[in-house]
Design an enzyme around this catalytic site. Structure first.
Site, PDB file in Angstrom:
ATOM      1  N   CYS A   1       0.848  -1.186   0.000  1.00  0.00           N
ATOM      2  CA  CYS A   1       0.000   0.000   0.000  1.00  0.00           C
ATOM      3  C   CYS A   1       0.885   1.237   0.000  1.00  0.00           C
ATOM      4  O   CYS A   1       2.096   1.160   0.206  1.00  0.00           O
ATOM      5  CB  CYS A   1      -0.914   0.038   1.224  1.00  0.00           C
ATOM      6  SG  CYS A   1      -2.027  -1.379   1.362  1.00  0.00           S
TER       7      CYS A   1
ATOM      8  N   GLY B   1      -0.859   0.720  -5.089  1.00  0.00           N
ATOM      9  CA  GLY B   1      -2.162   0.131  -4.798  1.00  0.00           C
ATOM     10  C   GLY B   1      -3.239   0.708  -5.679  1.00  0.00           C
ATOM     11  O   GLY B   1      -3.364   1.929  -5.778  1.00  0.00           O
TER      12      GLY B   1
ATOM     13  N   ASN C   1       0.822   0.438   6.013  1.00  0.00           N
ATOM     14  CA  ASN C   1       1.392  -0.348   4.917  1.00  0.00           C
ATOM     15  C   ASN C   1       2.198  -1.476   5.535  1.00  0.00           C
ATOM     16  O   ASN C   1       3.124  -1.236   6.307  1.00  0.00           O
ATOM     17  CB  ASN C   1       2.290   0.537   4.039  1.00  0.00           C
ATOM     18  CG  ASN C   1       3.012  -0.273   2.975  1.00  0.00           C
ATOM     19  OD1 ASN C   1       2.504  -1.289   2.500  1.00  0.00           O
ATOM     20  ND2 ASN C   1       4.196   0.180   2.595  1.00  0.00           N
ATOM     21  N   GLY C   2       1.860  -2.710   5.179  1.00  0.00           N
ATOM     22  CA  GLY C   2       2.584  -3.847   5.719  1.00  0.00           C
ATOM     23  C   GLY C   2       1.635  -4.976   6.058  1.00  0.00           C
ATOM     24  O   GLY C   2       0.509  -5.039   5.566  1.00  0.00           O
TER      25      GLY C   2
ATOM     26  N   TYR D   1      10.833  -4.063  -7.799  1.00  0.00           N
ATOM     27  CA  TYR D   1       9.578  -3.883  -8.521  1.00  0.00           C
ATOM     28  C   TYR D   1       8.717  -2.722  -8.064  1.00  0.00           C
ATOM     29  O   TYR D   1       8.272  -1.908  -8.864  1.00  0.00           O
ATOM     30  CB  TYR D   1       8.753  -5.179  -8.416  1.00  0.00           C
ATOM     31  CG  TYR D   1       7.385  -5.090  -9.056  1.00  0.00           C
ATOM     32  CD1 TYR D   1       7.232  -5.234 -10.433  1.00  0.00           C
ATOM     33  CD2 TYR D   1       6.243  -4.864  -8.292  1.00  0.00           C
ATOM     34  CE1 TYR D   1       5.976  -5.151 -11.026  1.00  0.00           C
ATOM     35  CE2 TYR D   1       4.990  -4.787  -8.877  1.00  0.00           C
ATOM     36  CZ  TYR D   1       4.857  -4.934 -10.246  1.00  0.00           C
ATOM     37  OH  TYR D   1       3.632  -4.837 -10.835  1.00  0.00           O
TER      38      TYR D   1
END
Length: 543
Positions: free
Chosen positions: A2, A31, A105-106, A260
């Site tokens: 995210c 996201g 995020n995670g 990426y």
């Protein structure tokens, strides 16, 4: 994976929402499932808009105009835990204590025991399957234990410190306390990225927290620095406070961010993503040269899979003195296939996303360079596209090693059986994707490509390649558990247009959008500022 963002403007009369929306559009690559913004206006009143969809579609002029206040938190969602329904779009909110907004995020790996604690001990209701809502309630419960009428920075630091002893996993978080300020913190291993920038004015300072530095660059914020692992930072309009709140752990950022996820124009933990991908291309060139020599294959042209692998492919071609060509033309209005929900949707969108130009493929031995090979869906389609337009031989080179293990820290690599490299050697992988040959980067070369740009980082989380999870606590039972939760066959693909608020009822969204005003102007005091008090009283549709 995210993207999170927190913004506090020094001038409370200026709305933060337009700039938050712009920032989220720069994090859209992190996201594409859902997005949301909650702002805080005078007297601690929250204004919210969140929905499934892209930033440009959710935050039109009408939606942004209703997000009032000079500070706010934003989020773009790519789901790994929980489902795809609208109720799990972030940021999340709880009214007790004090009014807290939270974006994360995670991924946590001890959610089961934490849920039991929430139910049996804390007596707090978790309304979704999202570990982000769970993390918010852990934080809220720790603040509640102060029992204080008004809290201060010391209380917040203590609450975060206690949280870091309770939760296990990867988490970069941005929170907003009504009428108070913005809070940011990062897990003790620093697995997920988070940084801070400032923008100085003659009358005060604006503060920005973001998953990537590109947001600061585009918005005129300077002095970008990463939130340290285990560090918490609190910003208000009158002060900034920061503290190391967790015991020392091995700093281990996720190396897949550099392979990426992150934009090439971002700098994460002092490492230029662009430079790291250049180094990946150089290292991969050496490996490719050896493999091709042994196979007695000559390459006519190097072609990248746009966009992520372009930098590495160009460096590889230059080092091997081979022509570099753009053989695949990308439709920029189709999202990233890796982060699309559902295997069938990913497969369908590969050919919508890319078109192969026969001019660059016909009659040639082609080396296709990609950043990684995950499920093999995209790679198989790309190889077939190259052969359909006349490629004589297709060799695929991956900037990353074979991905054989699931990611448990916030990247959707759910089932080992869905990973094309799991249980297969290089020759088997080439056969599955239809390539004449596949060349993978060596893990040591990948780590060196990234690590040489910041030697102070002791290690990287490479668990998707080697199965070594930096936080510990990941065993076979846990891996089977997340595979069941996240499997494409078991994942819920609901697109419900409702949100449940602390079990008290449902608020319908108009046109699939949750654009709400949360009235917190009442008797439950929270802030250190005596004239700003909050308490949840009512909700009503704002549009």
């Amino acid at each position: 994976m995210c993207g999170i963002l927190g913004l506090l403007l020094h001038d409370s009369t200026i709305d933060a929402a337009p700039e938050i929306s712009e920032g989220l559009s720069l994090l859209q690559h992190r996201g594409q499932d859902a997005c949301g913004i909650i702002t805080c206006g005078l007297k601690g009143r929250f204004f919210q808009c969140k929905a499934n969809g892209m930033v440009r579609d959710v935050f039109d002029a009408n939606a942004i105009s209703r997000l009032i206040g000079g500070m706010g938190v934003g989020h773009v969602r790519y789901p790994t835990a929980g489902s795809f329904n609208n109720a799990e779009a972030q940021p999340f909110y709880v009214n007790s204590p004090y009014g807290i907004v939270f974006a994360h995020n995670g991924n946590l790996i001890n959610t089961e025991s934490l849920m039991q604690f929430m139910d049996a001990t804390a007596h707090r209701h978790i309304n979704t399957a999202s570990d982000s809502e769970l993390l918010l309630n852990i934080f809220a419960d720790n603040l509640q234990q102060t029992g204080k009428f008004r809290i201060n920075e010391e209380d917040i630091f203590n609450a975060i410190s206690q949280l870091m002893t309770q939760v296990v996993g990867a988490y970069a978080c941005v929170a907003m306390l009504a009428g108070f300020g913005i809070i940011a913190f990062r897990d003790p291993n620093g697995v997920r990225p988070l940084g801070m920038g400032v923008r100085n004015h003659p009358t005060g300072t604006d503060y920005l927290f973001s998953s990537e530095s590109v947001v600061a660059d585009a918005s005129g914020f300077t002095d970008w620095e990463d939130v340290k692992p285990g560090e918490a930072i609190i910003v208000t309009r009158s002060s900034i406070s920061r503290r190391q709140v967790a015991a020392a752990a091995t700093f281990s950022p996720d190396i897949f961010e550099f392979v990426y996820f992150a934009r090439p124009d971002s700098v994460l933990d002092g490492i230029s993503v662009y430079r790291s991908r250049m180094a990946m291309g150089d290292a991969l060139a050496d490996k490719v040269a050896k493999v091709l020599k042994n196979a007695n294959i000559n390459i006519d042209v190097v072609i990248p899979v746009p966009d992520t692998s372009r930098v590495a492919a160009l460096n590889l071609a230059q080092k091997l003195k081979l022509p570099y060509r753009e053989g695949f033309i990308k439709n920029r209005y189709v999202g990233r296939t890796f982060i699309m929900p559902g295997q069938q949707m990913r497969k369908k969108n590969v050919r919508r996303k890319l078109n192969a130009m026969a001019l660059e493929f016909y009659g040639k031995n082609v080396l296709i360079v990609d950043d990684s090979i995950v499920r093999g869906t995209t790679s198989k389609e790309i190889v077939q596209m190259a052969k359909d337009v006349g490629a004589k031989r297709v060799i695929v080179a991956s900037c990353a090693p074979p991905i054989r293990f699931p990611n448990v820290y916030g990247i959707d690599m759910p089932s080992r059986n869905e990973l094309v490299a799991h249980g297969r050697d290089t020759e088997d992988i080439a056969s599955v994707i239809g390539a004449d040959l596949v060349v993978f980067q060596d893990l040591d070369d990948l780590v060196n490509s990234v690590g040489q740009l910041n030697p102070s980082i002791p290690r990287f989380d490479c668990s998707v390649f080697d199965g070594d999870y930096v936080t510990g606590g990941v065993n076979e039972d846990y891996l089977q558990h997340i595979e069941m939760l996240r499997s494409d066959n078991n994942r819920s693909k609901l697109n419900g247009a409702q949100v449940h608020i602390n079990g008290t009822g449902e608020v319908p969204a108009l046109n699939g959008k949750q654009n709400l005003v949360i009235n917190t102007s009442s008797s439950s005091p929270v802030s250190v500022h005596p004239d700003e008090t909050v308490g949840l009283h009512n909700f009503h549709n704002a549009n």
